[in-house]
Design an enzyme around this catalytic site. Structure first.
Site, mmCIF file in Angstrom:
data_model
loop_
_atom_site.group_PDB
_atom_site.id
_atom_site.type_symbol
_atom_site.label_atom_id
_atom_site.label_comp_id
_atom_site.label_asym_id
_atom_site.label_seq_id
_atom_site.Cartn_x
_atom_site.Cartn_y
_atom_site.Cartn_z
ATOM 1 N N GLY A 47 0.827 -1.197 0.000
ATOM 2 C CA GLY A 47 0.000 0.000 0.000
ATOM 3 C C GLY A 47 0.859 1.244 0.000
ATOM 4 O O GLY A 47 1.990 1.237 -0.487
ATOM 5 N N GLU A 76 5.702 -3.482 0.711
ATOM 6 C CA GLU A 76 5.802 -3.162 -0.711
ATOM 7 C C GLU A 76 4.995 -1.894 -0.897
ATOM 8 O O GLU A 76 3.764 -1.917 -0.870
ATOM 9 C CB GLU A 76 5.277 -4.322 -1.564
ATOM 10 C CG GLU A 76 5.744 -4.278 -3.003
ATOM 11 C CD GLU A 76 4.925 -3.317 -3.857
ATOM 12 O OE1 GLU A 76 5.392 -2.162 -4.065
ATOM 13 O OE2 GLU A 76 3.832 -3.696 -4.280
ATOM 14 N N LEU A 77 5.700 -0.771 -1.070
ATOM 15 C CA LEU A 77 5.065 0.535 -0.975
ATOM 16 C C LEU A 77 5.107 1.276 -2.316
ATOM 17 O O LEU A 77 5.159 0.660 -3.365
ATOM 18 C CB LEU A 77 5.728 1.338 0.146
ATOM 19 C CG LEU A 77 5.791 0.600 1.499
ATOM 20 C CD1 LEU A 77 6.544 1.423 2.527
ATOM 21 C CD2 LEU A 77 4.397 0.254 1.992
ATOM 22 N N CYS A 106 2.192 1.107 -8.603
ATOM 23 C CA CYS A 106 3.345 1.695 -7.919
ATOM 24 C C CYS A 106 4.568 1.764 -8.819
ATOM 25 O O CYS A 106 5.555 2.413 -8.466
ATOM 26 C CB CYS A 106 3.655 0.930 -6.637
ATOM 27 S SG CYS A 106 3.795 -0.838 -6.846
#
Length: 497
Positions: free
Chosen positions: A247, A267-268, A301
């Site tokens: 997120g 996991e950004l 992302c």
């Protein structure tokens, strides 16, 4: 862009399997339906509520964690062939329901039907890869007699499941990103509780339905759509061994701060860059950049947010890139010809619009787009953007990109490395020395050569540095994160009859 936004009526019908009902959440194998504060599944194109999803209260989340703790020893005993069969079953269920799941993704996220089919295909791959890796666990044997003091010593090293895992998944790839956590957990034997995004809860619930048909013991999984005020326990309960979160950077790092002794994988976000050197074949690069900047409505992302173009090819690039952007079909995401649908919510569309307007007000030049229609943003290209602009240094998470012209590669590397993010970057070049230099010098988790930074293969290690995260996904690498090393140290004594 060509627009088909003159109506809000779909020619395709979302599969009836996913509509007009109240869906449960899952505590272990038990499906629980509740009319108390359900989440509405809103079709992002029609803005109509097409289903409701029950939400788990805090006490049920705690119960689910308790079940995961209780079952962990039994789950460790499950043989690898059974894990493999479960994962292949999941892959087969997704495959058999692929078109209905694709329709669901269009409704939940607003992505085009072709992007949705791509995500379903990737989820099949992810579960299949997990099945293959389930029987591929490796260990080590080490001779340790490297000095006289250690004579006779050797050791065996194996990895064991870390324990119950808390999983939180985002809205943009609600099926495959859930698969990227569920698959590795089953493969190594970790029980898990999963909270999907409250904007896209149903994809994960459908996976829960499939999981309930397997031989997993009660408590091995729970799928828990819930309201944010009830979700705090998922990052603070000391019974959990690990948090796996995908997120935003802001939320992810705060959860890590709250998580105490838990192992944490994040996991950004990112604001990915792509470098076009003087040797770039624009006929190859431009179609890929169109895809990278605008696929999934820019809500990835690793969407291409910055394009650095060498001055010798800039004019030719700008003309061709703008022309290609103008050909993008925006509108009804259920139609085969549509490439760009609505973003996830009206407030997000307004945010992208405001960031674009801020850049223009500070001197940026708008080459294409910049126009919002409800939740749609026309594909936007900006240039001459000052580095003080929000769209320069934050993650836009929408169909907009910034083009830069450069002279020296060192300038580009310095600019990319100045970002607080470091997920992936791309470079188009035929010069191996340029490629190696970028690979060594760019502060990112991955460098993609002769393709966009949006490229990802589900078996590869994937993740970032700096604000972009900690740890790696990719099936085998997530499995490693969900396990811990245990050593058996052995002293060999001479054998005597």
């Amino acid at each position: 862009p060509k627009s088909v936004m003159h109506h809000r009526k779909s020619d395709r019908k979302m599969a009836r399997l996913f509509t007009d009902k109240l869906y449960p959440y899952y505590i272990g194998r038990k499906a629980v339906t509740s009319t108390h504060r359900p989440l509405a599944l809103v079709d992002k194109y029609t803005n109509k509520v097409v289903a409701q999803v029950s939400t788990a209260p805090a006490e049920d989340i705690k119960e689910a964690i308790g079940k995961a703790v209780a079952v962990q020893d039994d789950l460790k005993k499950m043989p690898n062939y059974e894990r493999k069969d479960i994962l292949l079953f999941l892959a087969d269920k997704v495959k058999k329901n692929s078109e209905g799941l694709a329709d669901l993704l269009v409704a939940e996220v607003g992505k085009s039907i072709n992007d949705a089919r791509g995500e379903v295909g990737r989820a099949i791959d992810t579960f299949t890869l997990s099945a293959e890796e389930a029987g591929r666990k490796e260990g080590q044997y080490l001779d340790l007699d490297y000095s006289q003091r250690n004579a006779g010593y050797s050791c065996i090293i194996r990895r064991f499941p870390v324990g119950p895992v808390s999983m939180i998944t985002p809205f943009n790839f609600p099926l495959n990103l859930a698969a990227h956590k569920i698959g590795p957990a089953i493969a190594v034997g970790c029980p898990f509780v999963l909270k999907p995004s409250d904007r896209t809860p149903l994809s994960a619930v459908i996976l829960g339905e499939y999981l309930a048909e397997t031989s997993l013991p009660d408590g091995a999984f729970s799928i828990l759509p819930c309201h944010l005020e009830d979700a705090n326990v998922l990052s603070t309960d000391e019974r959990l061994a690990m948090l796996s979160f995908t997120g935003s950077a802001k939320v992810g790092w705060q959860l890590k701060k709250n998580s105490g002794k838990m192992k944490v994988s994040l996991e950004l976000g990112g604001n990915a860059s792509c470098i076009l050197t003087e040797t770039t074949d624009l006929d190859v690069a431009i179609p890929r950049l169109i895809f990278g900047a605008f696929y999934a409505n820019g809500q990835s992302c690793i969407s291409v947010q910055h394009i650095y173009v060498h001055k010798s090819i800039y004019d030719n690039f700008a003309e061709k890139f703008v022309a290609a952007t103008e050909k993008i079909v925006m509108g009804n995401p259920y139609e085969e010809k549509t490439f760009l649908g609505p973003v996830i919510a009206l407030e997000e569309a307004k945010r992208v619009e405001s960031w674009t307007q801020e850049a223009v007000q500070k001197g940026a030049k708008l080459l294409a787009g910049g126009v919002r229609q409800d939740s749609f943003i026309k594909p936007t290209i900006l240039t001459n953007v000052p580095n003080t602009c929000t769209i320069h240094h934050e993650e836009v998470f929408g169909p907009a990109c910034v083009v830069h012209v450069y002279d020296k590669l060192s300038e580009v590397i310095e600019s990319i490395n100045s970002s607080k993010y470091g997920l992936q970057a791309g470079i188009f070049s035929t010069n191996i020395h340029q490629i190696n230099h970028c690979y060594e010098k760019l502060h990112v988790g991955g460098v993609v050569v002769n393709d966009i930074p949006s490229a990802r293969v589900d078996s590869m290690p994937y993740g970032g540095i700096k604000d972009s995260g900690a740890g790696r996904e990719g099936v085998a690498y997530a499995m490693e994160d969900m396990t811990e090393v245990k050593v058996m140290l052995m002293k060999n004594h001479p054998y005597r009859e």
